[in-house]
Design a protein around this motif. Structure first.
Motif, PDB file in Angstrom:
ATOM      1  N   LEU A  53     -15.133  -4.367  -0.504  1.00 33.35           N
ATOM      2  CA  LEU A  53     -14.855  -4.949   0.788  1.00 33.35           C
ATOM      3  C   LEU A  53     -15.546  -6.313   0.921  1.00 33.35           C
ATOM      4  CD1 LEU A  53     -15.520  -1.632   1.233  1.00 33.35           C
ATOM      5  CD2 LEU A  53     -14.703  -2.223   3.522  1.00 33.35           C
ATOM      6  N   LEU A  54     -14.840  -7.284   1.501  1.00 26.17           N
ATOM      7  CA  LEU A  54     -15.423  -8.570   1.885  1.00 26.17           C
ATOM      8  C   LEU A  54     -15.543  -8.554   3.400  1.00 26.17           C
ATOM      9  CD1 LEU A  54     -13.536 -11.163  -0.388  1.00 26.17           C
ATOM     10  CD2 LEU A  54     -15.860 -10.306  -0.640  1.00 26.17           C
ATOM     11  N   GLY A  55     -16.793  -8.489   3.876  1.00 26.44           N
ATOM     12  CA  GLY A  55     -16.988  -8.258   5.301  1.00 26.44           C
ATOM     13  C   GLY A  55     -16.587  -6.824   5.604  1.00 26.44           C
ATOM     14  N   ASP A  56     -15.691  -6.684   6.559  1.00 28.30           N
ATOM     15  CA  ASP A  56     -15.168  -5.352   6.906  1.00 28.30           C
ATOM     16  C   ASP A  56     -13.767  -5.135   6.336  1.00 28.30           C
ATOM     17  OD1 ASP A  56     -17.474  -4.810   8.354  1.00 28.30           O
ATOM     18  OD2 ASP A  56     -16.662  -5.702  10.197  1.00 28.30           O
ATOM     19  N   ARG A  57     -13.296  -6.036   5.511  1.00 24.68           N
ATOM     20  CA  ARG A  57     -11.924  -5.994   5.029  1.00 24.68           C
ATOM     21  C   ARG A  57     -11.861  -5.536   3.586  1.00 24.68           C
ATOM     22  NH1 ARG A  57      -9.096 -10.332   2.761  1.00 24.68           N
ATOM     23  NH2 ARG A  57     -10.887 -11.633   3.311  1.00 24.68           N
ATOM     24  N   PRO A  58     -11.184  -4.397   3.292  1.00 26.32           N
ATOM     25  CA  PRO A  58     -11.011  -3.948   1.914  1.00 26.32           C
ATOM     26  C   PRO A  58     -10.102  -4.923   1.161  1.00 26.32           C
ATOM     27  CG  PRO A  58     -10.604  -2.144   3.434  1.00 26.32           C
ATOM     28  CD  PRO A  58     -10.645  -3.402   4.251  1.00 26.32           C
ATOM     29  N   VAL A  59     -10.554  -5.270  -0.058  1.00 21.66           N
ATOM     30  CA  VAL A  59      -9.784  -6.255  -0.829  1.00 21.66           C
ATOM     31  C   VAL A  59      -9.369  -5.719  -2.199  1.00 21.66           C
ATOM     32  CG1 VAL A  59     -10.769  -8.284   0.316  1.00 21.66           C
ATOM     33  CG2 VAL A  59     -11.937  -7.296  -1.663  1.00 21.66           C
ATOM     34  N   LEU A  60     -10.018  -4.638  -2.670  1.00 19.46           N
ATOM     35  CA  LEU A  60      -9.692  -4.124  -4.007  1.00 19.46           C
ATOM     36  C   LEU A  60     -10.117  -2.657  -4.109  1.00 19.46           C
ATOM     37  CD1 LEU A  60      -8.623  -4.952  -6.869  1.00 19.46           C
ATOM     38  CD2 LEU A  60     -11.011  -5.258  -7.515  1.00 19.46           C
ATOM     39  N   THR A  61      -9.256  -1.840  -4.781  1.00 17.38           N
ATOM     40  CA  THR A  61      -9.545  -0.427  -4.992  1.00 17.38           C
ATOM     41  C   THR A  61      -9.444  -0.105  -6.479  1.00 17.38           C
ATOM     42  OG1 THR A  61      -8.695   0.193  -2.809  1.00 17.38           O
ATOM     43  CG2 THR A  61      -8.858   1.949  -4.449  1.00 17.38           C
ATOM     44  N   ILE A  62     -10.398   0.705  -6.957  1.00 20.38           N
ATOM     45  CA  ILE A  62     -10.438   1.107  -8.365  1.00 20.38           C
ATOM     46  C   ILE A  62     -10.410   2.628  -8.423  1.00 20.38           C
ATOM     47  CG2 ILE A  62     -11.734   1.021 -10.523  1.00 20.38           C
ATOM     48  CD1 ILE A  62     -13.065  -1.534  -9.471  1.00 20.38           C
ATOM     49  N   SER A  63      -9.471   3.163  -9.176  1.00 20.64           N
ATOM     50  CA  SER A  63      -9.363   4.598  -9.365  1.00 20.64           C
ATOM     51  C   SER A  63     -10.051   4.983 -10.662  1.00 20.64           C
ATOM     52  CB  SER A  63      -7.887   5.029  -9.409  1.00 20.64           C
ATOM     53  OG  SER A  63      -7.771   6.379  -9.801  1.00 20.64           O
ATOM     54  N   LYS A  64     -10.831   6.054 -10.605  1.00 20.42           N
ATOM     55  CA  LYS A  64     -11.514   6.479 -11.825  1.00 20.42           C
ATOM     56  C   LYS A  64     -10.518   6.897 -12.885  1.00 20.42           C
ATOM     57  CE  LYS A  64     -15.049   9.598 -13.596  1.00 20.42           C
ATOM     58  NZ  LYS A  64     -16.035  10.675 -13.275  1.00 20.42           N
ATOM     59  N   GLN A  65      -9.390   7.418 -12.460  1.00 21.75           N
ATOM     60  CA  GLN A  65      -8.401   7.904 -13.406  1.00 21.75           C
ATOM     61  C   GLN A  65      -7.438   6.795 -13.845  1.00 21.75           C
ATOM     62  OE1 GLN A  65      -6.151  11.218 -11.920  1.00 21.75           O
ATOM     63  NE2 GLN A  65      -4.977  11.486 -13.814  1.00 21.75           N
ATOM     64  N   ASP A  66      -6.996   5.919 -12.936  1.00 18.62           N
ATOM     65  CA  ASP A  66      -5.963   4.936 -13.236  1.00 18.62           C
ATOM     66  C   ASP A  66      -6.487   3.512 -13.384  1.00 18.62           C
ATOM     67  OD1 ASP A  66      -4.091   6.978 -13.099  1.00 18.62           O
ATOM     68  OD2 ASP A  66      -3.857   6.702 -10.936  1.00 18.62           O
ATOM     69  N   GLY A  67      -7.732   3.268 -13.035  1.00 21.68           N
ATOM     70  CA  GLY A  67      -8.286   1.924 -13.137  1.00 21.68           C
ATOM     71  C   GLY A  67      -8.016   1.088 -11.895  1.00 21.68           C
ATOM     72  N   VAL A  68      -7.876  -0.241 -12.084  1.00 18.58           N
ATOM     73  CA  VAL A  68      -7.729  -1.184 -10.968  1.00 18.58           C
ATOM     74  C   VAL A  68      -6.333  -1.057 -10.364  1.00 18.58           C
ATOM     75  CG1 VAL A  68      -7.782  -3.611 -10.278  1.00 18.58           C
ATOM     76  CG2 VAL A  68      -9.361  -2.769 -12.016  1.00 18.58           C
ATOM     77  N   VAL A  69      -6.316  -0.868  -9.040  1.00 17.51           N
ATOM     78  CA  VAL A  69      -5.045  -0.867  -8.319  1.00 17.51           C
ATOM     79  C   VAL A  69      -4.667  -2.319  -8.044  1.00 17.51           C
ATOM     80  CG1 VAL A  69      -3.862  -0.129  -6.216  1.00 17.51           C
ATOM     81  CG2 VAL A  69      -5.587   1.364  -7.275  1.00 17.51           C
TER      82      VAL A  69
END
Length: 358
Positions: A53-69
């Motif tokens: 998150l940058l500030g309160d805004r989510p900018v990137l999600t990473i899955s342990k199984q699939d990697g970078v979304v």
């Protein structure tokens, strides 16, 4: 009474999980346009998703199984850390902007989260007003420097001949406009020696300060440095002039002697040494006729006298013959081409000495 042990067990488990999560660096300063990188790692294997998150805004999600979304922002991505024994991901924010400044958060879904600070600074411009300065030694010289378009407020430092100037020797004024800072400074120094004057401006995110330079030339110093060269040139010029004078004198003497020799050459043409011709007569040597009336005495002609004097030491006058007394003869002249002479028909002889110049 049974609830208290369960609560203690839950809190100890949470503490253990928290100690296994790490976000570095805790604070990062970059210049606008540079990359910002943060690393989040955990040794707690049951996690399933990591969100940045940058500030309160989510900018990137990473899955342990699939990697970078895949992200909608092309400037944001993440890569798996190399040579790490734990689950570690590096968050990369390319081409940072001023609005990216703030809190950066790594959140392990339903487990824990860590936060860090990102500061985006602005690099402006710097310049020293004017061109290279020329001053006499001891004269006070003023320099002006301005740094515009910086964020946050930059530090300004003067440097003369690679040595920092004390802050007590110059003043600084700061203006802020639309979240940008402009810093101005005046420096007055005595002209001691020729040097380079630098104005250095920097913010904490810069690896090296921005610099603007101007040259100071001290006139007295230049003259002192040229003294040795001036003396050398003067000495060389004096020696060259003396040598030229000697050469001119020699040329004058040689020319004078040559002219004297040229003047004497017509007279020397009629001089000869009888010894050269092995005792032969002058007539035979020169291809002319023998003048039986040649005499070295009582010569009245000037040119004849000069010739007689020039050859008297070498000629043998015993070879002249006696001739009869002259009854009549023409006068002696340098321009006379012929002579008529009458002799008495008797047995009396007298010595007549004459020379004819042709």
């Amino acid at each position: 009474m049974d609830i208290l042990p369960l609560l203690v067990l839950f809190l100890s488990w949470q503490t253990k999980v928290r100690t296994k999560m790490k976000l570095t660096p805790a604070s990062l300063m970059v210049v606008r346009g540079d990359e910002a990188k943060f690393t989040c790692s955990t040794s707690y294997t049951p996690w399933t998703a990591m969100t940045w998150l940058l500030g309160d805004r989510p900018v990137l999600t990473i899955s342990k199984q699939d990697g970078v979304v895949p992200s909608v922002n092309p400037n944001i991505t993440a890569v798996k850390c190399s040579n790490s024994k734990t689950d570690c991901w590096e968050f990369i924010l390319r081409s940072t902007e001023r609005n990216n400044q703030g809190q950066v958060t790594c959140d392990l879904h339903l487990i824990d989260r860590k936060m860090a600070e990102l500061f985006v600074q602005e690099k402006g411009s710097v310049r020293v007003f004017g061109e290279s300065k020329l001053a006499f030694k001891g004269e006070s010289v003023l320099f002006q420097c301005q740094a515009a378009g910086w964020y946050p407020e930059p530090t300004l430092q003067w440097q003369v001949h690679d040595k920092k100037v004390s802050q007590d020797e110059y003043n600084i004024s700061v203006k802020e406009m639309e979240n940008f800072f402009t810093v101005s400074s005046n420096l007055s120094i005595p002209a001691e020696r020729s040097s380079v004057v630098d104005c250095l401006v920097s913010v904490s995110a810069l690896k090296a300060p921005l610099k603007s330079s101007i040259n100071l030339t001290v006139v007295a110093e230049v003259l002192e440095e040229e003294d040795d060269c001036t003396v050398l040139v003067a000495v060389s010029a004096s020696l060259a002039a003396l040598l030229l004078l000697v050469l001119l004198s020699l040329c004058t003497v040689l020319c004078y002697r040559q002219r004297r020799k040229a003047k004497k050459s017509p007279q020397e043409a009629v001089r000869f040494d009888q010894s050269v011709f092995g005792g032969s007569s002058v007539a035979e040597a020169t291809g002319g006729n023998v003048n039986q009336g040649f005499s070295t005495e009582d010569a009245t002609d000037v040119s004849s006298s000069e010739v007689i004097i020039g050859t008297r030491s070498q000629m043998n006058f015993d070879t002249f013959h006696k001739v009869p007394h002259v009854v009549h003869s023409s006068s002696l002249s340098l321009h006379t081409e012929g002579q008529t002479t009458e002799f008495q028909e008797d047995n009396t002889y007298s010595i007549v000495r004459r020379i004819t110049t042709v």
